[in-house]
Write an enzyme that holds these catalytic residues in place. Sequence first.
Site, PDB file in Angstrom:
ATOM      1  CE  LYS A  65       4.921   0.976   2.468  1.00  0.00           C
ATOM      2  NZ  LYS A  65       3.771   0.867   3.366  1.00  0.00           N
ATOM      3  CG  ASP A 102       3.435   0.746   7.117  1.00  0.00           C
ATOM      4  OD1 ASP A 102       3.469   1.980   7.259  1.00  0.00           O
ATOM      5  OD2 ASP A 102       3.827   0.170   6.086  1.00  0.00           O
ATOM      6  CB  ALA A 127      -4.228 -12.088   2.419  1.00  0.00           C
ATOM      7  CE  LYS A 155      -2.282 -12.411  -2.087  1.00  0.00           C
ATOM      8  NZ  LYS A 155      -2.612 -11.325  -3.054  1.00  0.00           N
TER       9      LYS A 155
HETATM   10  P1  ATR Z   1      -1.232  -3.777  -0.314  1.00  0.00           P
HETATM   11  O1  ATR Z   1       0.248  -3.739  -0.277  1.00  0.00           O
HETATM   12  O2  ATR Z   1      -1.909  -2.434  -0.285  1.00  0.00           O
HETATM   13  O3  ATR Z   1      -1.818  -4.732   0.680  1.00  0.00           O
HETATM   14  P2  ATR Z   1      -1.567  -5.760  -2.329  1.00  0.00           P
HETATM   15  O4  ATR Z   1      -0.428  -6.517  -1.748  1.00  0.00           O
HETATM   16  O5  ATR Z   1      -1.683  -5.608  -3.811  1.00  0.00           O
HETATM   17  O6  ATR Z   1      -1.602  -4.282  -1.791  1.00  0.00           O
HETATM   18  O7  ATR Z   1      -2.912  -6.395  -1.760  1.00  0.00           O
HETATM   19  C1  ATR Z   1      -4.176  -5.918  -2.077  1.00  0.00           C
HETATM   20  C2  ATR Z   1      -5.206  -6.687  -1.271  1.00  0.00           C
HETATM   21  O8  ATR Z   1      -6.509  -6.155  -1.560  1.00  0.00           O
HETATM   22  C3  ATR Z   1      -5.262  -8.174  -1.585  1.00  0.00           C
HETATM   23  O9  ATR Z   1      -5.617  -8.873  -0.434  1.00  0.00           O
HETATM   24  C4  ATR Z   1      -6.379  -8.225  -2.632  1.00  0.00           C
HETATM   25  O10 ATR Z   1      -7.027  -9.478  -2.741  1.00  0.00           O
HETATM   26  P3  ATR Z   1      -6.387 -10.644  -3.668  1.00  0.00           P
HETATM   27  O11 ATR Z   1      -5.289 -11.257  -2.853  1.00  0.00           O
HETATM   28  O12 ATR Z   1      -7.506 -11.562  -3.925  1.00  0.00           O
HETATM   29  O13 ATR Z   1      -5.883  -9.947  -4.908  1.00  0.00           O
HETATM   30  C5  ATR Z   1      -7.332  -7.211  -2.041  1.00  0.00           C
HETATM   31  N1  ATR Z   1      -8.249  -6.665  -3.057  1.00  0.00           N
HETATM   32  C6  ATR Z   1      -7.946  -5.854  -4.089  1.00  0.00           C
HETATM   33  N2  ATR Z   1      -9.054  -5.531  -4.785  1.00  0.00           N
HETATM   34  C7  ATR Z   1     -10.089  -6.166  -4.178  1.00  0.00           C
HETATM   35  C8  ATR Z   1     -11.509  -6.231  -4.426  1.00  0.00           C
HETATM   36  N3  ATR Z   1     -12.060  -5.571  -5.455  1.00  0.00           N
HETATM   37  N4  ATR Z   1     -12.246  -6.965  -3.583  1.00  0.00           N
HETATM   38  C9  ATR Z   1     -11.695  -7.639  -2.557  1.00  0.00           C
HETATM   39  N5  ATR Z   1     -10.373  -7.617  -2.275  1.00  0.00           N
HETATM   40  C10 ATR Z   1      -9.579  -6.894  -3.069  1.00  0.00           C
END
Ligand code: ATR
Length: 273
Positions: A65, A102, A127, A155
């Site tokens: 994307k 989306d 985020a 973030k």
């Molecule tokens: P997407 O495009 O699906 O949003 P991404 O850009 O990789 O995927 O973002 C994943 C989000 O899930 C992020 O906000 C991430 O938090 P961080 O910014 O701290 O990485 C959050 N996330 C992933 N695993 C997590 C967990 N175990 N607990 C809390 N937040 C999580």
Amino acid sequence: MDRYLVFGHPVRHSKSPFIHTLFARQTQQALEYGLAEPAVDAFAATLQGFFADGGKGCNVTVPFKEQAFTLVDRLSPRAQRAGAVNTIKLTDDGILLGDNTDGAGLVADLKAHGVDLVASRVLLLGAGGAARGALAPLLAERPSELVIANRTHAKAEQLAAEFHDLGAVTAKPYADLQGRFDLIINSTSASLQGDLPPLAPALIHHEIAIYDMMYGATDTPFIHWAKQHGALQTMDGLGMLVEQAAEAFTVWRGIRPGTKQVLRELKRNLGIL
Ligand code: ATR
């Protein structure tokens, strides 16, 4: 016949061909919709080849994307805001228009479930890209407050600052969340690791609406957790999947398909009904 497809990696299990084929049948549009799974470094060339070969439009999903955002000729305002493109249309004058449906899909699904965002207090978890795509359409519904909480707090702060001009959006660390929220939206990918966002159970109450952008044949870990703590209205991302597709179909064909029956058939296909 007009050709469309979805680019992703992996994309074999995508439900988009199923959904768009039903939309086309319902609206009597002659089109075919397939899958493309280019190697991660071959996306640009494959995309170019598809349109050079007469393709009319495509969807783009993980992990392409953000790359699609840089490859189109023109961006819709909502794609510009999202920083990502999930829908591309070849316009009549030969321009590749990048859009992002989306967030509109999320808001349409919330409305379909009777969730009124106007003057409500909304908590958005995460985020990343999914949160970014949802923010402008959510703020356009005029919630009284939208709080972003993210594991990496910086973030969340950055996102809140970026969308500040669109409404009352702030960032708070998970540990500082308090007060009564009307809606919690989980945009994190925590459940992919079988994990939960670190949310205090006290934030859940009987009137709250819970939305998880993820979906599965059974309750997602987040929905399971919210129900355990008293949430009565829970929704998963399957409806958002169908609604974002309907929005993309409308961009391509200028005709809006109905989503209710298609969602029912999708559930049956997934063995949920
Ligand atoms: P997407 O495009 O699906 O949003 P991404 O850009 O990789 O995927 O973002 C994943 C989000 O899930 C992020 O906000 C991430 O938090 P961080 O910014 O701290 O990485 C959050 N996330 C992933 N695993 C997590 C967990 N175990 N607990 C809390 N937040 C999580």
